[in-house]
Design a protein around this motif. Structure first.
Motif, short mmCIF file in Angstrom:
data_model
loop_
_atom_site.label_atom_id
_atom_site.label_comp_id
_atom_site.label_asym_id
_atom_site.label_seq_id
_atom_site.Cartn_x
_atom_site.Cartn_y
_atom_site.Cartn_z
N THR A 46 85.29 43.94 38.24
CA THR A 46 85.70 43.15 37.07
C THR A 46 85.61 41.65 37.32
O THR A 46 85.43 40.87 36.37
N LEU A 47 85.75 41.23 38.57
CA LEU A 47 85.65 39.81 38.94
C LEU A 47 84.63 39.68 40.08
O LEU A 47 84.98 39.34 41.21
N LYS A 117 83.43 32.98 27.31
CA LYS A 117 84.12 34.13 27.91
C LYS A 117 83.49 35.44 27.48
O LYS A 117 83.46 36.41 28.26
N VAL A 118 82.99 35.50 26.25
CA VAL A 118 82.27 36.70 25.80
C VAL A 118 81.01 36.88 26.64
O VAL A 118 80.70 37.99 27.11
N LYS A 123 77.83 39.86 30.90
CA LYS A 123 77.19 39.93 32.22
C LYS A 123 77.78 41.07 33.05
O LYS A 123 77.05 41.80 33.73
N VAL A 124 79.10 41.22 33.01
CA VAL A 124 79.75 42.29 33.77
C VAL A 124 79.35 43.66 33.23
O VAL A 124 79.06 44.59 34.00
N LEU A 125 79.31 43.80 31.90
CA LEU A 125 78.91 45.08 31.31
C LEU A 125 77.48 45.44 31.68
O LEU A 125 77.18 46.60 32.01
N LYS A 126 76.58 44.46 31.63
CA LYS A 126 75.19 44.72 32.00
C LYS A 126 75.07 45.05 33.48
O LYS A 126 74.29 45.92 33.87
N ALA A 201 84.18 42.02 21.84
CA ALA A 201 83.02 41.27 21.35
C ALA A 201 81.81 41.50 22.25
O ALA A 201 80.67 41.63 21.77
N ALA A 202 82.03 41.57 23.56
CA ALA A 202 80.93 41.81 24.50
C ALA A 202 80.34 43.20 24.31
O ALA A 202 79.12 43.39 24.35
#
Length: 386
Positions: A46-47, A117-118, A123-126, A201-202
């Motif tokens: 997540t980070l 922030k979205v 980027k994390v989801l991808k 939103a992401a």
């Protein structure tokens, strides 16, 4: 209708307490460092410290048996026990998938998002091809709450652990028939997004940009849903600290609609806003506001749209650059004492019913308007696109 659906979650099979974390945007730098000292903690995903390693790390954890998949689709029941205001309180909720399309207004965000922030969450989801943390939804349905309490009395816990905020968890696997019943109970309800607006939103961006094979996965989102009337669901305002100096003319203009008070260490007790400064402490006098022909539908609208913009004359660009947001009253006082902030607006707790009705009727509130707690920790289960 709010569409809750079953899914086949992945979960950490050992050392759960060393794998979970608070939501990514609730983690201090010191806590992040502590959590990342554990090799299988969710914060590595997540980070992330480096991009383009998330999918590889998840695959490694799956191959080594750190992550396992529940082969039978279902929903997850969560019982949280928290020590709040001198007593233990319980809250019940469900982690499931929730459809985000079609957009029929029954999944209701209440805060506007920050584009940067979205983009970070996209980027994390991808990078992971996974939904790692549930968004937080609230409904106003007592039958839903009663159903979850009844289920928890009949089922045996699947997992038990304590999170970093000392909240005790019992996790249950909900049988398929009961999952269908829960979906039916909520089918006509509006669900308000309490936390996770940037993740929502992401995810919507991912659904819009995905190919047909992945579109189905991203057209729903992993969500935790609970009842807004829950005894252990507290909703505070998020305080606003100005990091710029305000000239005397503007300060006197603000004082003209306020009364001086002694600072209350616990913050405001009603819907008044406590204003801290290095010179004095004040609360806004509602009668003085009315005499000036000013009206606002809530305390946050009064501060954001009237006090900051009209009385203090700050533009949207100045507000974005000069406001520090915190839910911690001690942090507010520290910033005043240290000179980091010239004025802090300490926001009152929200009345739950008023907040719910306000969002349903008026839609979006200003950014950073609410702080729902206790949060639900990340890493209990994940929805991974494999």
């Amino acid at each position: 209708m709010v569409r809750l659906r079953e899914f086949e979650p992945y979960y950490f099979c050992d050392n759960v307490e060393k794998s979970i974390s608070p939501p990514f945007d609730s983690i201090s730098k010191s806590l992040e460092s502590e959590l990342k000292s554990f090799p299988f903690n969710i914060t590595h995903l997540t980070l992330p410290e480096k991009e383009s390693q998330g999918t590889m790390l998840i695959d490694k954890w799956i191959d080594s048996g750190v992550l396992k998949k529940k082969e039978e689709a279902g929903m997850i029941l969560i019982n949280q026990q928290s020590w709040i205001n001198g007593r233990i309180r319980e809250r019940f909720g469900v982690i499931s998938l929730v459809d985000i399309y079609p957009e029929d207004g029954l999944l209701q965000p209440h805060e506007k998002t920050f584009p940067g922030k979205v983009s970070d969450r996209v980027k994390v989801l991808k990078d992971t091809n996974a939904q790692l943390e549930p968004i937080f939804l609230v409904v106003n349905n007592k039958q839903f709450d009663r159903k979850l309490i009844l289920l928890s009395s009949k089922l045996q816990p699947w997992l038990e652990f304590t999170d970093t905020d000392s909240v005790k968890y019992k996790i249950f696997k909900i049988p398929l028939n009961d999952s269908h019943t829960i979906s039916e109970i909520l089918k006509t309800d509006v669900a308000i997004v309490a936390d996770g607006h940037h993740r929502l939103a992401a995810t919507m961006q991912m659904a819009q940009s995905s190919n047909k094979n992945d579109e189905v996965f991203w057209s729903s989102i992993m969500a935790y849903t609970t009842n807004i009337d829950s005894d252990s669901l507290l909703i505070n305002g998020i305080h606003r600290a100005l990091k710029c100096r305000i000239d005397n003319e503007k300060l006197n203009n603000l004082r003209s609609v306020c009364n001086s008070v002694k600072a209350d260490s616990e913050g405001p007790k009603d819907e008044n806003v406590l204003i801290l400064s290095q010179e004095d402490n004040m609360i806004i006098d509602q009668e003085k506001i009315k005499k000036r022909g000013i009206s606002a539908i809530s305390a946050i609208h009064l501060i954001q749209n009237v006090v900051l913009k009209e009385i203090l004359g700050l533009s949207d660009e100045e507000l974005d650059a000069m406001i520090y947001y915190t839910h911690d009253i001690k942090e507010c006082k520290r910033m005043i004492d240290s000179g980091e902030s010239s004025i802090v607006f300490v926001m009152p707790p929200w009345n739950k019913e008023k907040l719910f009705n306000l969002i349903v009727k008026n839609g979006f509130l200003p950014q950073k308007s609410t702080y729902f707690f206790p949060k639900v920790c990340s890493g209990i289960v994940m929805n991974i696109n494999r």
